[in-house]
Design a protein around this motif. Sequence first.
Motif, mmCIF file in Angstrom:
data_model
loop_
_atom_site.group_PDB
_atom_site.id
_atom_site.type_symbol
_atom_site.label_atom_id
_atom_site.label_comp_id
_atom_site.label_asym_id
_atom_site.label_seq_id
_atom_site.Cartn_x
_atom_site.Cartn_y
_atom_site.Cartn_z
ATOM 1 N N ASP A 16 0.823 -1.213 0.000
ATOM 2 C CA ASP A 16 0.000 0.000 0.000
ATOM 3 C C ASP A 16 0.858 1.266 0.000
ATOM 4 O OD1 ASP A 16 -2.353 -1.410 -0.044
ATOM 5 O OD2 ASP A 16 -2.620 -1.399 2.135
ATOM 6 N N GLN A 23 -6.528 -1.611 -8.005
ATOM 7 C CA GLN A 23 -6.849 -2.435 -6.840
ATOM 8 C C GLN A 23 -6.609 -3.915 -7.101
ATOM 9 O OE1 GLN A 23 -7.655 -1.254 -3.834
ATOM 10 N NE2 GLN A 23 -7.783 -3.301 -2.950
ATOM 11 N N THR A 24 -7.008 -4.400 -8.263
ATOM 12 C CA THR A 24 -6.834 -5.825 -8.568
ATOM 13 C C THR A 24 -5.354 -6.194 -8.642
ATOM 14 O OG1 THR A 24 -7.055 -5.294 -10.931
ATOM 15 C CG2 THR A 24 -9.025 -6.073 -9.780
ATOM 16 N N ARG A 26 -2.975 -4.649 -6.994
ATOM 17 C CA ARG A 26 -2.516 -4.600 -5.599
ATOM 18 C C ARG A 26 -2.808 -5.921 -4.891
ATOM 19 N NH1 ARG A 26 -5.574 -4.933 -0.575
ATOM 20 N NH2 ARG A 26 -4.441 -3.784 1.031
ATOM 21 N N ASP A 27 -4.041 -6.439 -5.066
ATOM 22 C CA ASP A 27 -4.433 -7.695 -4.416
ATOM 23 C C ASP A 27 -3.611 -8.869 -4.951
ATOM 24 O OD1 ASP A 27 -6.308 -6.229 -3.030
ATOM 25 O OD2 ASP A 27 -7.967 -6.754 -4.365
#
Length: 202
Positions: A16, A23-24, A26-27
């Motif tokens: 982060d 976002q995807t 990052r995950d």
Amino acid sequence: MKLNSEQEKAIEEYVDAQGLKIQTLRDDIIDHLCCVVESELGKGKPFDQSFEQAILDLAPDGLLEIQNKTVFLLNSKRIIMMKKLTYLTGLLGAVALTAGVTFKLLHMAFATELFMLGFLLLLLVFIPLLAIDRYKVILSKTISVRLKFISGVAAAVITGLSAVFKIMHLQGADLLLLLGAFLFAFGFLPFYFFTMYKKSIA
């Protein structure tokens, strides 16, 4: 060996802190790092060493580099077309400007038209497109660097427009020149010297 909650949190906080905006992605990166670190822990390696090595193997140039490559792959056709348009207008503008100056010196017809065409292509198409392309590179930089870039480009375009207005004897040339000079002196230069100062003490 499964990661405990503190180790998972450490990985999430690190990812982060890199400033990823997808976002995807990052995950997926967090899942990948967790799996790799768990595998290394199972071999008896300490968490810190396993985590550091996992990051180095995944992204030696930083996680933002992965995001940049992902964005490029998702938008490669549009980006390539934009780059082609940018450099094509730059070439045509430079050729037209050179021809205009040459024709003017030789007192040939269409000198002014070619000069203005080249000047406007460079000023209103090439420079803005190039600025947009370069701005994507500095999005991860500090706010002072971004403001320096924006104020510098704006000052250059406005000052160039004042020259066009002056050549064509249009009203507003002096106002544009003052605005461009103001942006350069009180927008670009302060941020420019501030970033120079920050680098000198870093």
